[in-house]
Design an enzyme around this catalytic site. Structure first.
Site, PDB file in Angstrom:
ATOM      1  N   LYS A 283       0.772  -1.235  -0.169  1.00 59.53           N
ATOM      2  CA  LYS A 283      -0.182  -0.216   0.069  1.00 59.53           C
ATOM      3  C   LYS A 283       0.752   1.368  -0.022  1.00 59.53           C
ATOM      4  O   LYS A 283       0.776   2.148  -0.797  1.00 59.53           O
ATOM      5  CB  LYS A 283      -0.965  -0.198   1.237  1.00 59.53           C
ATOM      6  CG  LYS A 283      -1.752   1.321   1.255  1.00 59.53           C
ATOM      7  CD  LYS A 283      -1.411   2.212   2.372  1.00 59.53           C
ATOM      8  CE  LYS A 283      -2.340   3.483   2.503  1.00 59.53           C
ATOM      9  NZ  LYS A 283      -1.811   4.409   3.442  1.00 59.53           N
TER      10      LYS A 283
ATOM     11  N   ASP B  36      -6.143   0.481   0.656  1.00 62.02           N
ATOM     12  CA  ASP B  36      -6.195   0.568   2.133  1.00 62.02           C
ATOM     13  C   ASP B  36      -7.574   0.181   2.628  1.00 62.02           C
ATOM     14  O   ASP B  36      -8.473  -0.519   1.745  1.00 62.02           O
ATOM     15  CB  ASP B  36      -5.718   1.996   2.722  1.00 62.02           C
ATOM     16  CG  ASP B  36      -6.918   2.959   2.049  1.00 62.02           C
ATOM     17  OD1 ASP B  36      -7.914   2.761   1.676  1.00 62.02           O
ATOM     18  OD2 ASP B  36      -6.424   4.253   1.963  1.00 62.02           O
TER      19      ASP B  36
END
Length: 216
Positions: free
Chosen positions: A115, A133
């Site tokens: 991420k 996320d």
DNA sequence: AACTCGGGGCA
DNA sequence: TGCCCAGAGTT
């Protein structure tokens, strides 16, 4: 999907990365710090932090305790302080003091997972990417772009297939804003949601089953 | 796959 | 007060 992005774009015309930074190095530090806490909290800390520390060498010039104390307002601060010093050591030893531009190299850095690497390449280096996320994951599953038990990686791949490459980064920003400010985890704004007619989850929530607890 | 780190935000 | 969270590493 395109229609959904347009609607969200109308709700949040200025969706962008909310982390304060002025170069790839600062962005990397800020994203690393943002794990499990809000961008707002990170910005309060980095406002001072980036005055004191400007280069990887600056972070290595202080004892770990001092760096910990400087980021103490952020959760998981002991892990993150250690990550930062190890990361800076690697930048100096292996990358000539610069943040690498390649995703595969970024994920080798301590504290930088998939991420974080996606946010850095897309937001600092202009490489299209969709950072998934918990907001993006939740929103994608509620809207039906992914299945409930899909992994984060599967969600990312499905989104990339649904959107042209040049819109990946913008898609990321829009889904984040939609999840953070509207399609929230606890109290989603379904009653006033412009996407309610195409959202299965929203319809389900609007007529809750009798044995479910309904907040009012 | 589950556990850990941790202060902040929110009910 | 208690619960959850803009993740990543370790076991």
């Amino acid at each position: 999907m395109t229609h959904v992005l347009d609607v969200i774009g109308g709700m949040f015309p200025d969706a962008h990365c909310e982390l304060h930074h002025s170069n790839p190095f600062e962005l990397t530090i800020a994203v690393l710090l943002s794990a499990q806490c809000t961008d707002e909290t990170v910005n309060k800390v980095t406002l001072h932090l980036f005055q004191k520390y400007r280069t990887p060498a600056d972070y290595l010039a202080v004892p770990l305790d001092e760096l910990e104390n400087d980021i103490k307002r952020i959760g998981l601060y002991r892990n993150k302080a250690l990550f930062i010093q190890k990361l800076c050591r690697m930048l100096i030893d292996d990358y000539g003091g610069d943040v690498p531009r390649e995703h595969a190299e970024l994920t080798k850095l301590p504290g930088v997972g998939r991420k974080t690497a996606n946010v850095v390449v897309s937001n600092a280096f202009g490489v299209p990417a969709i950072a998934v996320d918990t907001h993006v994951e939740r929103v994608s599953k509620r809207l039906g772009f992914a299945k409930p038990d899909d992994s984060v990686l599967e969600v990312e791949h499905k989104l990339m297939k649904l959107v042209p490459r040049e819109l990946w980064t913008e898609t990321h920003h829009r889904l984040i804003f939609f999840g953070r400010y509207h399609c929230k985890a606890q109290n989603p704004q379904c009653p006033v949601c412009p996407l309610l007619d195409i959202c299965k989850e929203g319809k389900k929530r609007m007529k809750p089953a009798p044995n479910r607890k309904a907040k009012s």
